[in-house]
Design a protein around this motif. Structure first.
Motif, PDB file in Angstrom:
ATOM      1  N   ASP A 207      -6.181  -3.921  -1.868  1.00  0.00           N
ATOM      2  CA  ASP A 207      -5.288  -3.531  -0.784  1.00  0.00           C
ATOM      3  C   ASP A 207      -3.840  -3.380  -1.238  1.00  0.00           C
ATOM      4  N   VAL A 208      -3.496  -4.001  -2.353  1.00  0.00           N
ATOM      5  CA  VAL A 208      -2.103  -3.968  -2.812  1.00  0.00           C
ATOM      6  C   VAL A 208      -1.857  -2.794  -3.758  1.00  0.00           C
ATOM      7  N   TRP A 235      -0.153  -0.725   2.047  1.00  0.00           N
ATOM      8  CA  TRP A 235       0.669  -1.873   1.668  1.00  0.00           C
ATOM      9  C   TRP A 235       2.147  -1.476   1.619  1.00  0.00           C
ATOM     10  N   ARG A 238       3.417  -1.278   5.128  1.00  0.00           N
ATOM     11  CA  ARG A 238       3.547  -2.607   5.721  1.00  0.00           C
ATOM     12  C   ARG A 238       4.798  -3.333   5.218  1.00  0.00           C
TER      13      ARG A 238
END
Length: 327
Positions: A207-208, A235, A238
């Motif tokens: 996810d990163v 990411w 976010r």
């Protein structure tokens, strides 16, 4: 139609703007390019890393795009990159044709603009009609440039909106585009991590991280162990407003976890591309033309052509075709 000796301003020295300026010069016009940065390239920029440099934006040019670029300028400094790729689980990826500019990504746009007047560190804030005809560019520093017979806006959509006040249809198209950010970290390591000693490209980690690219594996690069780590789109969105030092720490820690090796970089640089790619562009495909109704204002850029380097090339080709056809 493009006129001989016609003075044309191009705002933005990224790939699309550089291609348009090059094509205009080849056709006998007199383009001048303006960019708010210190150099050319936009998201093909390179960054200093101590005595070294590293590609800070798009890490490669995919083969289909490279072929289209070379068709327009056969002398571009593009070379095929023979490299080994895998996912973060170590599963080898299928061979994909990737090209890189030599000795760094920004060499591509520098080559296209090598004989064209370039105004760097000039942030254009307005495009205004000149009393004698044509257009003036107004800068953040209070300077006025022109007049120009035409102006091409090759900036990201949010930055293009205020410059298109005199072309309502084009301005609406730009205003309807959402662009997504991307955090990038480039690091120099003391040695090549043993766990990735045979790999140059790691894709779709978690996810990163979206990918990790060994910049120092590319043709024409100097000595050293340099990697570019690119955060995922979600990411980056976010944590768009996060502190850069924290972002760098998270990206480096994630990379270290993925390859199973602790990392102590010799030096690093983190950068946020606020307008890295097109997230949504609902109005652009419906545009009848990338030109204003009087054909004196035009747009190009990845957001006009659908995103990425392919979108930048497509938009430049479409704009030149429209200028040549006078439509």
């Amino acid at each position: 139609m493009i006129q001989l000796e016609e003075r044309i301003a191009v705002v933005g020295a990224g790939l699309a703007g550089s291609l348009v300026a090059h094509a205009l010069a080849q056709r006998g016009a007199k383009p001048e390019v303006f960019d708010k940065s210190r150099g050319t390239g936009g998201r093909l920029s390179a960054a200093r890393l101590g005595s070294m440099s590293a590609d800070l934006g798009a890490p490669v040019v995919e083969q289909p795009v490279a072929a289209r670029l070379l068709a327009q300028c056969a002398t571009l400094p593009l070379e095929a990159w023979e490299h080994k790729a895998a996912d973060f689980e170590g599963v080898a990826a299928a061979a994909v044709g990737r090209y890189v500019a030599v000795p760094r990504a920004s060499a591509l746009t520098r080559h296209l603009l090598q004989d064209i007047p370039l105004h760097t560190q000039v942030r254009v804030t307005a495009v205004e009609a000149a009393a004698s005809g044509g257009w003036h560019l107004l800068s953040e520093q209070g300077e006025t440039y022109g007049p120009f017979a035409r102006v091409v806006i090759a900036a990201p959509a949010p930055q293009a909106v205020p410059l298109l006040a005199s072309a309502p249809a084009l301005q609406r198209a730009a205003a309807g585009v959402n662009m997504s950010p991307c955090w990038v970290l480039v690091v120099q390591l003391p040695v090549r991590p043993e766990s990735v000693a045979q790999l140059d490209w790691l894709e779709a980690g978690d996810d990163v991280l979206a990918r990790a690219c060994r910049d120092s594996s590319k043709p024409g690069r100097g000595e050293g162990e340099v990697w570019q780590l690119q955060a995922s789109s979600d990411w980056s969105q976010r944590y768009c407003e996060a502190e850069p030092d924290w972002v760098a720490e998270q990206l480096l820690e994630t990379f270290a976890q993925q390859i199973g090796v602790p990392l102590q970089p010799l030096q690093q640089r983190v950068h946020r591309w606020l307008y890295a790619d097109v997230a949504e562009a609902p109005l652009v495909p419906s545009l009848a033309s990338p030109l204003s109704s009087d054909h004196t204002l035009g747009i190009c850029g990845d957001w006009v052509g659908g995103g990425g380097a392919a979108g930048a090339v497509t938009s430049a080709e479409a704009l030149i075709a429209a200028l040549e056809a006078g439509r």
